[in-house]
Design a protein around this motif. Sequence first.
Motif, PDB file in Angstrom:
ATOM      1  N   CYS A 106       1.207   0.376  -4.725  1.00  0.00           N
ATOM      2  CA  CYS A 106       0.818  -0.704  -5.631  1.00  0.00           C
ATOM      3  C   CYS A 106      -0.711  -0.784  -5.696  1.00  0.00           C
ATOM      4  CB  CYS A 106       1.332  -2.050  -5.125  1.00  0.00           C
ATOM      5  SG  CYS A 106       3.108  -2.154  -5.026  1.00  0.00           S
ATOM      6  N   ALA A 107      -1.205  -1.066  -6.891  1.00  0.00           N
ATOM      7  CA  ALA A 107      -2.645  -1.311  -7.006  1.00  0.00           C
ATOM      8  C   ALA A 107      -2.920  -2.710  -6.435  1.00  0.00           C
ATOM      9  CB  ALA A 107      -3.057  -1.249  -8.468  1.00  0.00           C
ATOM     10  N   HIS A 108      -4.049  -2.910  -5.824  1.00  0.00           N
ATOM     11  CA  HIS A 108      -4.492  -4.196  -5.267  1.00  0.00           C
ATOM     12  C   HIS A 108      -3.466  -4.824  -4.312  1.00  0.00           C
ATOM     13  CE1 HIS A 108      -7.265  -3.594  -8.504  1.00  0.00           C
ATOM     14  NE2 HIS A 108      -6.339  -3.738  -9.412  1.00  0.00           N
ATOM     15  N   ALA A 120      -9.013   1.906 -13.223  1.00  0.00           N
ATOM     16  CA  ALA A 120      -9.036   2.473 -11.874  1.00  0.00           C
ATOM     17  C   ALA A 120      -8.667   3.957 -11.935  1.00  0.00           C
ATOM     18  CB  ALA A 120      -8.047   1.735 -10.987  1.00  0.00           C
ATOM     19  N   ASP A 142       0.835  -1.196   0.000  1.00  0.00           N
ATOM     20  CA  ASP A 142       0.000   0.000   0.000  1.00  0.00           C
ATOM     21  C   ASP A 142       0.880   1.260   0.000  1.00  0.00           C
ATOM     22  OD1 ASP A 142      -2.412   1.107  -0.050  1.00  0.00           O
ATOM     23  OD2 ASP A 142      -3.038   0.535   1.950  1.00  0.00           O
ATOM     24  N   ILE A 161      -6.732   6.898 -10.807  1.00  0.00           N
ATOM     25  CA  ILE A 161      -5.488   6.999 -10.039  1.00  0.00           C
ATOM     26  C   ILE A 161      -5.160   8.436  -9.660  1.00  0.00           C
ATOM     27  CG2 ILE A 161      -4.448   4.874 -10.875  1.00  0.00           C
ATOM     28  CD1 ILE A 161      -2.920   6.468 -12.947  1.00  0.00           C
ATOM     29  N   ARG A 213       1.426  -3.127 -14.845  1.00  0.00           N
ATOM     30  CA  ARG A 213       0.495  -2.016 -14.898  1.00  0.00           C
ATOM     31  C   ARG A 213       0.798  -1.086 -16.056  1.00  0.00           C
ATOM     32  NH1 ARG A 213      -0.413   2.175  -9.926  1.00  0.00           N
ATOM     33  NH2 ARG A 213      -0.365   4.003 -11.193  1.00  0.00           N
ATOM     34  N   ASP A 218      -6.120   4.492 -15.031  1.00  0.00           N
ATOM     35  CA  ASP A 218      -5.069   3.612 -15.547  1.00  0.00           C
ATOM     36  C   ASP A 218      -5.691   2.587 -16.503  1.00  0.00           C
ATOM     37  OD1 ASP A 218      -6.203   1.573 -14.089  1.00  0.00           O
ATOM     38  OD2 ASP A 218      -4.599   1.422 -12.616  1.00  0.00           O
TER      39      ASP A 218
END
Lengths: 205, 327
Positions: A44-46, B268, A40, B270, A93, B264
């Motif tokens: 980072c996503a997820h 999502a 977090d 961002i 990503r 993104d």
Amino acid sequence: MSAPLRPEQFDTLLHRLGPDRELGGRRYEQLRRRLVSLFDYRGCAHPEELADETLDRAARRLEEMGSEFVGSDPERFVYGVAWNVARESFRRRSTVPLPEGWEGQAPAEPPGAEDEERERVCLDRCLDRLAPAERRVVLGYFEGEKGARIRRRSELAHELGVSLNALRLKIHRLTGRLRECVVRCTDQGGGAAGAALRGARETTG
Amino acid sequence: MRLRPDFERTLRRYVLGDLDEGLRVELEELLLTDPDAFEALGVVEDELVEEYLDGTSPAPERRKLEERLLISPERRRRVRLVRALRDRANADQQPRAEAPPARAEGVRPVGWRLAWIETVAEWLRPARWQPAWVAVAAVLAVSLVGNAWLLSRYEMQGLARTPGQQTVAAPPGPQGDSDALNRLQARLEREQQDRAAAEARAKALESQLGRPRTSVATFALAAGLLRSGGSLARVTVPPDAVLVRLRLELPEDGHPLYRAALHDPDGAEIWAASRLRAVREPGQAAVVLTVPTELLPRGDYQVKLSGLRDGAEPEVLATYPFRVGAS
């Protein structure tokens, strides 16, 4: 997409984390929580998915290595795996192509007044399930405004015969339990605070 | 327990994103492998949440808190819990009929109502950034490399390890962890001194020279899915750019305010800025969205622009897809 983790791979990781399955399981949960937090903070996503991916990958690798694993501290090994997972997530990503006719999803809405009210009802229930002394400490800690609150905390620490730092730590643990209890209670529709708090007590500490 | 003032300061800097990368990596390893250190991080987060609710954090710290601490749903839940606990404790203290307003005076609305996005966007306006110099950056880099070399001579074996290595230099346990913490702290203090000296040198140079260290790259984007040739608009971010300014050409200029959200490739959101006003130039009106470059690694993105009007739902006006390529 990697294959699901096999039970023996999971057991290998638990065995590395603790002398018995129960302690290993508790350490697994704590390690997962720490991983989520670090992912977090790394932006980072997820982060939850990445924490799971890290632990799965570490479990697979540890099983493959068997007795070849020479480190005495599996958490450091997990840290190395986490680092790779984070790097890969950033790379992933940045290379996902924009799909045909792509439309962004609506951002998650903040909790509305109704959700907040439900959380407050659950908090009341969770507080009621604490031991009376714990409840008194946690409410005493948050009582008053700014300067008065600081004085109140010093008094509270004095009454309990502990340092202010020990009191802060105690409150951190208590609010952690309350938070988990409130989450479970709201997930269950607000009616199961007792069971939720018992569950929170089992998973923290 | 790790609640020592110096370590708490380090943890605060970590939460606020003020630690240098090297120290951050070392601290992260400690946080993952030492449950006490991680618990100390939780206590520090609690404290920051309380300062945030009290409105006692200095403005820059408050912005960083909104940007880093409160961006996570889990941590926003912590804010709500602390606020609810305070309300509950104060309600218990006084009869409900005479109870003061539910929120203490001076408590500003908490960040999750998207106000933080506006605050961060405001903070990112170039005028708020201190001018600095490319040359200064080079001097700083050389200075830091030198300092790092000097520090490395004092390093003990365990701290020189790269994050991916599996070997364990010290046996686990309280003593091993404590040694690691002390080494980390000592290094942090030396680094702080070195950094202060380097910043002083940088400041002196800044006053003599005059180019900004933080460059801002600006790109104009037209509304619509693809360019006439069928390819996405390309954005090439210069390596020294800290911010990217996206100038979104308006298909129609009929709203007093606008909201722009960057998505993104997974869809999502961002980054977003609200209450943006159109910049009107002859023949073309546009809205400008400023985004930190660190949010724009190579890949495909889309900005969604909505018009805002009092009392009305935001109206989606246009989308601006673009591709960030290699510089």
